[in-house]
Design a protein around this motif. Structure first.
Motif, PDB file in Angstrom:
ATOM      1  N   HIS A 134      -2.848   4.424 -15.068  1.00  0.00           N
ATOM      2  CA  HIS A 134      -1.343   4.158 -16.021  1.00  0.00           C
ATOM      3  C   HIS A 134      -1.390   2.614 -14.957  1.00  0.00           C
ATOM      4  CE1 HIS A 134      -0.530   7.384 -18.179  1.00  0.00           C
ATOM      5  NE2 HIS A 134      -0.540   8.600 -17.141  1.00  0.00           N
ATOM      6  N   VAL A 135      -1.313   2.580 -13.667  1.00  0.00           N
ATOM      7  CA  VAL A 135      -1.413   1.073 -13.084  1.00  0.00           C
ATOM      8  C   VAL A 135      -2.237   0.076 -13.845  1.00  0.00           C
ATOM      9  CG1 VAL A 135      -1.494   0.407 -11.089  1.00  0.00           C
ATOM     10  CG2 VAL A 135      -0.679   2.404 -11.028  1.00  0.00           C
ATOM     11  N   ARG A 136      -3.591   0.500 -14.136  1.00  0.00           N
ATOM     12  CA  ARG A 136      -5.047  -0.295 -14.532  1.00  0.00           C
ATOM     13  C   ARG A 136      -3.776  -0.687 -15.787  1.00  0.00           C
ATOM     14  NH1 ARG A 136     -10.472   0.662 -13.949  1.00  0.00           N
ATOM     15  NH2 ARG A 136     -10.943  -1.877 -13.849  1.00  0.00           N
ATOM     16  N   LEU A 137      -3.436  -0.169 -16.629  1.00  0.00           N
ATOM     17  CA  LEU A 137      -3.111  -0.332 -18.106  1.00  0.00           C
ATOM     18  C   LEU A 137      -1.581  -1.224 -17.918  1.00  0.00           C
ATOM     19  CD1 LEU A 137      -3.279  -0.197 -21.018  1.00  0.00           C
ATOM     20  CD2 LEU A 137      -2.018   1.920 -20.715  1.00  0.00           C
ATOM     21  N   ALA A 138      -1.116  -1.092 -16.927  1.00  0.00           N
ATOM     22  CA  ALA A 138       0.075  -2.003 -17.095  1.00  0.00           C
ATOM     23  C   ALA A 138      -0.099  -2.913 -16.495  1.00  0.00           C
ATOM     24  CB  ALA A 138       1.486  -1.497 -16.354  1.00  0.00           C
ATOM     25  N   ALA A 139      -0.940  -3.306 -15.473  1.00  0.00           N
ATOM     26  CA  ALA A 139      -1.434  -4.293 -15.249  1.00  0.00           C
ATOM     27  C   ALA A 139      -2.654  -4.918 -16.259  1.00  0.00           C
ATOM     28  CB  ALA A 139      -2.463  -4.326 -14.067  1.00  0.00           C
ATOM     29  N   THR A 140      -3.196  -4.573 -16.413  1.00  0.00           N
ATOM     30  CA  THR A 140      -3.937  -5.222 -17.759  1.00  0.00           C
ATOM     31  C   THR A 140      -3.329  -6.024 -19.032  1.00  0.00           C
ATOM     32  OG1 THR A 140      -5.848  -3.566 -16.912  1.00  0.00           O
ATOM     33  CG2 THR A 140      -6.069  -5.092 -19.689  1.00  0.00           C
ATOM     34  N   PRO A 184       0.206  -1.251   0.042  1.00  0.00           N
ATOM     35  CA  PRO A 184       0.244   0.282   0.051  1.00  0.00           C
ATOM     36  C   PRO A 184       0.964   1.479  -0.124  1.00  0.00           C
ATOM     37  CG  PRO A 184      -0.881  -1.345   1.468  1.00  0.00           C
ATOM     38  CD  PRO A 184       0.259  -2.152   1.502  1.00  0.00           C
ATOM     39  N   ALA A 185       2.020   1.102   0.828  1.00  0.00           N
ATOM     40  CA  ALA A 185       2.856   2.405   1.192  1.00  0.00           C
ATOM     41  C   ALA A 185       3.524   3.074  -0.548  1.00  0.00           C
ATOM     42  CB  ALA A 185       4.051   2.363   1.789  1.00  0.00           C
ATOM     43  N   SER A 186       3.686   1.949  -1.885  1.00  0.00           N
ATOM     44  CA  SER A 186       3.760   2.355  -2.885  1.00  0.00           C
ATOM     45  C   SER A 186       3.958   2.991  -3.863  1.00  0.00           C
ATOM     46  CB  SER A 186       3.870   0.800  -3.760  1.00  0.00           C
ATOM     47  OG  SER A 186       4.444  -0.276  -4.043  1.00  0.00           O
ATOM     48  N   THR A 187       4.651   4.492  -4.376  1.00  0.00           N
ATOM     49  CA  THR A 187       3.676   5.304  -5.204  1.00  0.00           C
ATOM     50  C   THR A 187       3.247   4.314  -6.664  1.00  0.00           C
ATOM     51  OG1 THR A 187       5.897   5.310  -6.775  1.00  0.00           O
ATOM     52  CG2 THR A 187       5.592   6.474  -4.386  1.00  0.00           C
ATOM     53  N   GLU A 188       2.793   5.088  -7.254  1.00  0.00           N
ATOM     54  CA  GLU A 188       2.129   5.015  -8.633  1.00  0.00           C
ATOM     55  C   GLU A 188       2.766   4.523  -9.630  1.00  0.00           C
ATOM     56  OE1 GLU A 188      -0.570   6.954 -11.693  1.00  0.00           O
ATOM     57  OE2 GLU A 188       0.867   8.286 -10.776  1.00  0.00           O
ATOM     58  N   LYS A 202      -7.363  -4.141 -10.434  1.00  0.00           N
ATOM     59  CA  LYS A 202      -9.196  -3.422  -9.811  1.00  0.00           C
ATOM     60  C   LYS A 202      -9.380  -2.265  -9.823  1.00  0.00           C
ATOM     61  CE  LYS A 202      -8.534  -7.121  -5.652  1.00  0.00           C
ATOM     62  NZ  LYS A 202      -8.269  -6.047  -4.374  1.00  0.00           N
ATOM     63  N   LYS A 203     -10.586  -2.209 -10.333  1.00  0.00           N
ATOM     64  CA  LYS A 203     -11.742  -0.458 -10.646  1.00  0.00           C
ATOM     65  C   LYS A 203     -11.119  -0.132  -9.425  1.00  0.00           C
ATOM     66  CE  LYS A 203     -16.546  -2.639  -8.025  1.00  0.00           C
ATOM     67  NZ  LYS A 203     -17.405  -2.701  -9.072  1.00  0.00           N
ATOM     68  N   GLU A 204     -10.521   0.030  -8.520  1.00  0.00           N
ATOM     69  CA  GLU A 204     -10.657   0.757  -6.957  1.00  0.00           C
ATOM     70  C   GLU A 204      -9.260   1.677  -7.198  1.00  0.00           C
ATOM     71  OE1 GLU A 204     -13.363  -2.277  -5.494  1.00  0.00           O
ATOM     72  OE2 GLU A 204     -11.293  -2.630  -6.490  1.00  0.00           O
ATOM     73  N   GLU A 205      -8.765   0.674  -8.166  1.00  0.00           N
ATOM     74  CA  GLU A 205      -7.641   1.042  -8.329  1.00  0.00           C
ATOM     75  C   GLU A 205      -6.795   2.890  -8.958  1.00  0.00           C
ATOM     76  OE1 GLU A 205      -3.518   2.578  -9.065  1.00  0.00           O
ATOM     77  OE2 GLU A 205      -3.922   0.857  -7.971  1.00  0.00           O
ATOM     78  N   PRO A 206      -6.745   3.917  -8.206  1.00  0.00           N
ATOM     79  CA  PRO A 206      -7.295   5.063  -8.888  1.00  0.00           C
ATOM     80  C   PRO A 206      -6.426   5.620 -10.113  1.00  0.00           C
ATOM     81  CG  PRO A 206      -5.832   5.269  -6.476  1.00  0.00           C
ATOM     82  CD  PRO A 206      -6.167   3.656  -6.981  1.00  0.00           C
ATOM     83  N   SER A 207      -4.928   5.029 -10.702  1.00  0.00           N
ATOM     84  CA  SER A 207      -4.564   5.505 -11.756  1.00  0.00           C
ATOM     85  C   SER A 207      -4.105   4.521 -12.509  1.00  0.00           C
ATOM     86  CB  SER A 207      -3.084   5.351 -10.784  1.00  0.00           C
ATOM     87  OG  SER A 207      -1.873   5.730 -12.451  1.00  0.00           O
ATOM     88  N   SER A 241     -13.841   0.494 -18.234  1.00  0.00           N
ATOM     89  CA  SER A 241     -12.732   1.798 -17.592  1.00  0.00           C
ATOM     90  C   SER A 241     -13.429   2.517 -18.804  1.00  0.00           C
ATOM     91  CB  SER A 241     -11.662   1.111 -17.845  1.00  0.00           C
ATOM     92  OG  SER A 241     -11.032   2.740 -17.523  1.00  0.00           O
ATOM     93  N   THR A 242     -13.257   4.166 -18.209  1.00  0.00           N
ATOM     94  CA  THR A 242     -13.191   5.107 -18.779  1.00  0.00           C
ATOM     95  C   THR A 242     -11.740   5.707 -20.204  1.00  0.00           C
ATOM     96  OG1 THR A 242     -12.793   6.381 -17.540  1.00  0.00           O
ATOM     97  CG2 THR A 242     -14.816   6.634 -17.513  1.00  0.00           C
ATOM     98  N   ASP A 243     -10.919   5.230 -19.976  1.00  0.00           N
ATOM     99  CA  ASP A 243      -9.821   5.140 -20.567  1.00  0.00           C
ATOM    100  C   ASP A 243      -9.356   4.311 -21.301  1.00  0.00           C
ATOM    101  OD1 ASP A 243      -6.981   4.043 -20.880  1.00  0.00           O
ATOM    102  OD2 ASP A 243      -6.288   6.587 -19.693  1.00  0.00           O
ATOM    103  N   SER A 244      -9.316   4.810 -22.898  1.00  0.00           N
ATOM    104  CA  SER A 244      -9.915   3.687 -23.965  1.00  0.00           C
ATOM    105  C   SER A 244      -8.162   3.033 -23.566  1.00  0.00           C
ATOM    106  CB  SER A 244     -10.025   4.989 -24.735  1.00  0.00           C
ATOM    107  OG  SER A 244      -8.750   5.383 -25.413  1.00  0.00           O
TER     108      SER A 244
END
Length: 877
Positions: A189-195, A140-144, A182-187, A228-231
């Motif tokens: 950029h992180v969601r894209l890298a994870a997907t 949880p302490a990791s930055t974006e 997860k949809k709870e992830e605010p970034s 996601s709203t991010d294409s």
């Protein structure tokens, strides 16, 4: 100058500064590469350095670890592992600690981590790396930036590494990836890298997909990401669904109705091309899978067993909804479309073709109303979409269903070849070509053939894109016309066929088309020569005079092109000249095959002269031209037989040069094939040229730089040489048998279909070599030569080799056939001494498999070998 300054100059607009920087880095690498890599990792790590210097340090470091060329990459990996342990540890620590500290995207440190990991993990080193990356993501302490860069590294590793290596860590990797998605992830950029990381890791998560609760969770996270709203995230999530459908079709029933159907249909309607493309790709993948499942089901039924997997018929169930969207998407084309640009309109056409193959007759009822409504629409986009939809469903539905529909549409289609819009003319020409290929019976009749041919000949005057499709239609029509012709029982080719009266004007028009000034656009010249080759290849006897004339035209053109050799100035002119020479060689092969054995010697001097001239010019050194010239010589050998002997001295230097040209392996392959042709044509007269040839062939077999596809062919040619030389092959016997012994022991990575295919090719080459050697040394069937006894010491090994093939479920049909044939040859050569070796269940099953084959040659060989064994049993009893 400091390394920092040098790195900043690697992006300088000043050419001199750029060259100085590159030279400095090259010299530093040559003098002390380990020290340079250490310093580069320091520059990359320290946040106080400029972003440009850090990024360039990362790129230089990455380039020392990775190459797209597999051979160079292997060298780099071996070099890295040879560095001292403390240096490698220092660089690894620096690149890991850099993750998340860069200001530029994507992270170069992530790439460096991945390329080092792909080198070290297969060696069992750097085990702490993956836990550090996954912890970076879940902490949880990791930055974006730390999360994003760590997930990028995971994605790169999963993309490039053998999935088996990460199998034991799949749970930790998947936990980290899902955490980032997860949809709870605010970034985003992180969601894209994870997907993206998930997309790259799906191969080795099978164990997780096998567990229902874990599968539900993965599917939930992926489906949420598609909203996601991010294409970019949305596209990556849809790509995951496409791949999941391909890998885990059998698990998708639970998700199709509640989620996947709606998600993918919504995506197909999207105004964002990248999103729409993935929605269409999903259903194309469903069709692909269900076509495969239908084939599996048919095979299982034939063998009287239940299929391993069964189709859920998703495509048929969704057909009416999908066709509606796909046909509307077809009408979103651009007038000046880039051929290479993949867009939803093109994807929709491909998807419809797949749906027609998958759903067969069921699709017709949904497509025809759209075609009927829009085929004469004033809007060219809808006219084009209607023609495209019609052309797309021609393969799949029953021909009896389609034939009356096609017949009723022919006059409209021929009118559309003259449509006011070039896009419509182009699609109409393509559709006519599809009809000629798939449903020729609808046009090869008294009613439609004449107007069709007139429209097609006229179509050769159209724009290059339209004319190229018309050429393809001629290629298909030529083949279909010959197939529909009547062949007398005592002959191999028909006297005449439905195109005979039109043959000469069509050939003349195609020759004119090859000479069009705009012939280099849309591959028109190539398509016209291809059509010309097919017309000649598929011509009956009463067109022979035109074939003779065409042969002379092609020869004159070849001689004319060779005279232009010295006047070529620019590189583009050189490329065009090389392409033209290759096309003329290919066309020459086609016409030569139709030339009678009486006529061939009258033109062979001129042809061989032109080919030798071509091989001696600078064009002849270009791989493509050299290969095509050698293939043309090969055809000439087939036609001339023993008469080729008079050219062999002049041809010899070019033949040996081709054998030695393993850098361009297609050239080497053509030369190896030529040796087989010469052996068959010249028999014992090839002997004076065998010593040097055998030396080169054996060198190529032992050379790791020779492309693997060449080696099975070389082994096979040993059999051709043995058949040609007969008892004289004895001088090569020992070295060839030792070589074959090594080749028969080859093993490959069984997880790769390509490598299994290669193993089958290698084994087939060995079997053909053994067959040729035994037949060559055995001599006349009535009088078995004593020389064949020289093979006796190797019989035990040969039978062991055939037993390995017999026990291998992945042995191909050709290998089974060659094995059966070799068993028969061994029995014919050594008689009852073979009985104890062949009379067992393993070989009985192999021969049984051969007799059940659908390939006539395999069936014949297996039946003959069975008879030889039965003959031996009768004699011994």
């Amino acid at each position: 100058m400091s390394l920092l300054t040098i790195l900043e100059k690697t992006v300088s607009p000043d050419k001199a500064e750029l060259e100085t920087a590159q030279q400095f880095l090259e010299q530093a690498a040559q003098q002390n590469l380990p020290e340079l890599l250490k310093q580069l990792s320091d520059v990359l790590k320290h946040g106080s350095n400029s972003p440009v210097a850090r990024m360039q340090a990362g790129i230089q470091l990455k380039n020392a670890l990775y190459s797209k060329d597999m051979a160079i990459r292997l060298q780099y990996q071996q070099r890295w592992m040879a560095f001292p342990e403390e240096l490698r540890a220092y660089v690894k620590r620096n690149v890991l600690e850099t993750l998340g500290s860069e200001s530029m995207r994507p992270s170069t440190a992530a790439q460096c981590v991945a390329y080092i990991a792909c080198t070290e993990l297969p060696q069992g080193t750097w085990p702490e790396m993956m836990p550090i990356l996954t912890s970076n993501v879940t902490n949880p302490a990791s930055t974006e930036m730390v999360k994003e860069a760590s997930l990028e590294a995971v994605g790169y590793i999963c993309q490039d590494i053998d999935p088996n290596i990460l199998q034991t860590q799949s749970n930790e990797i998947l936990t980290a990836i899902v955490n980032g998605m997860k949809k709870e992830e605010p970034s985003n950029h992180v969601r894209l890298a994870a997907t993206t990381a998930l997309l790259n890791s799906l191969e080795f998560t099978k164990a997780n997909f096998d567990i229902e609760s874990e599968r539900h969770f993965i599917m939930q996270v992926v489906c949420e990401a598609t909203q996601s709203t991010d294409s970019k995230v949305r596209v990556a999530a849809l790509q995951c669904l496409v791949k999941i459908m391909s890998l885990y079709y059998q698990y998708m029933e639970h998700y199709m109705g509640p989620a996947l159907f709606a998600i993918t249909l919504e995506a197909m309607k999207s105004s964002t091309d990248e999103v729409a493309l993935q929605g269409i790709e999903f259903w194309s993948t469903v069709c692909d899978e269900e076509v495969d499942l239908a084939i599996e089901a048919a095979e299982a039924q034939e063998q009287g067993r239940p299929p391993e997997r069964t189709s859920r018929f998703y495509a048929k169930g969704a057909l009416q909804y999908l066709v509606s969207i796909l046909t509307q998407t077809l009408a979103k084309q651009e007038e000046f479309d880039d051929d290479d640009e993949w867009n939803p309109c093109k994807a929709a056409g491909v998807c419809l073709m797949l749906m027609a193959t998958c759903c067969e007759d069921d699709i017709v009822q949904y497509i025809l109303p759209f075609v009927t409504e829009h085929i004469k629409n004033p809007n060219w986009r809808y006219r084009d979409a209607a023609v495209m939809a019609f052309g797309s469903i021609l393969e799949g539905p029953n021909s009896d269903t389609l034939k009356p529909i096609v017949e009723s549409a022919m006059s409209t289609l021929l009118d559309l070849l003259k449509d006011s819009c070039v896009v419509v003319r182009d699609t109409a020409a393509w559709t006519v070509g599809r009809i000629c290929e798939i449903l020729p019976e609808a046009v090869i009749n008294d009613h439609y053939l004449n107007p069709l041919l007139h429209a097609m000949v006229e179509g050769l005057n159209a724009e290059p894109r339209v004319a190229a499709n018309v050429c393809w239609a001629f290629s298909s029509l030529a083949e279909s016309a010959l197939e529909s012709a009547e062949v007398p029982d005592d002959q191999t080719e028909p006297e005449t066929y439905c195109l005979s009266t039109y043959f000469e004007p069509i050939v003349q028009k195609l020759l004119e088309t090859t000479d069009r000034a705009d012939g280099n656009q849309h591959n028109l010249r190539s398509a016209a020569y291809e059509a010309l080759m097919e017309m000649v290849k598929n011509s009956p006897k009463d067109c022979y005079l035109t074939v003779q004339k065409t042969t002379m035209v092609i020869l004159e053109r070849l001689q004319h092109v060779l005279q232009m050799e010295g006047h070529i100035q620019s590189t583009s002119d050189r490329v065009q000249l090389n392409d033209l020479q290759s096309l003329l060689c290919a066309t020459l092969q086609s016409v030569l095959r139709k030339v009678s054995s009486e006529d061939a010697p009258q033109i062979s001097d001129a042809i061989m002269g032109a080919l030798l001239h071509m091989l001696s010019t600078s064009s002849g050194k270009a791989g493509g031209v050299q290969e095509d010239a050698l293939l043309a010589v090969s055809t000439l050998i087939e036609v001339l037989g023993e008469n080729f002997l008079k050219y062999i001295e002049a041809f010899k230097p070019f033949f040996f040069a081709g054998l030695r040209n393993f850098e361009e392996y297609q050239v080497c392959l053509a030369a190896v094939g030529l040796m087989g042709d010469m052996c068959r044509a010249l028999g014992l007269k090839i002997m004076p040229y065998c010593d040097e040839t055998m030396v080169i062939l054996l060198e190529n077999l032992g050379n790791d730089l020779v492309h693997r596809s060449v080696k099975p062919q070389i082994l096979s040619v040993f059999g051709d040489v043995a058949l040609a030389l007969g008892p004289e092959f004895k001088k090569y016997l020992e070295v060839v048998m030792n070589t074959l012994m090594q080749a028969t022991q080859a093993t490959v990575d069984r997880s790769s279909f390509d490598m299994i295919d290669y193993l089958n090719e290698l084994r087939e080459g060995c079997l053909e070599a053994y067959t040729g050697i035994i037949q060559g040394l055995k001599g006349d069937a009535n009088q078995i030569s004593a020389d064949v006894a020289l093979v006796q010491p190797h019989v035990q090994h040969i039978m062991k080799f055939i037993e390995i093939i017999a026990r291998d479920d992945e042995s191909g049909d050709a290998v089974v056939g060659a094995s059966c044939g070799l068993i028969g040859d061994l029995c014919a050569a050594f008689g009852s001494a073979m009985l104890p070796l062949v009379d067992n269940d393993v070989f009985a099953n192999l021969l049984n498999k051969g007799r059940r084959s659908k390939t006539p040659k395999v069936k014949t060989l297996a039946t003959w070998a069975t008879r030889e064994i039965r003959k031996m049993k009768n004699i011994s009893s």
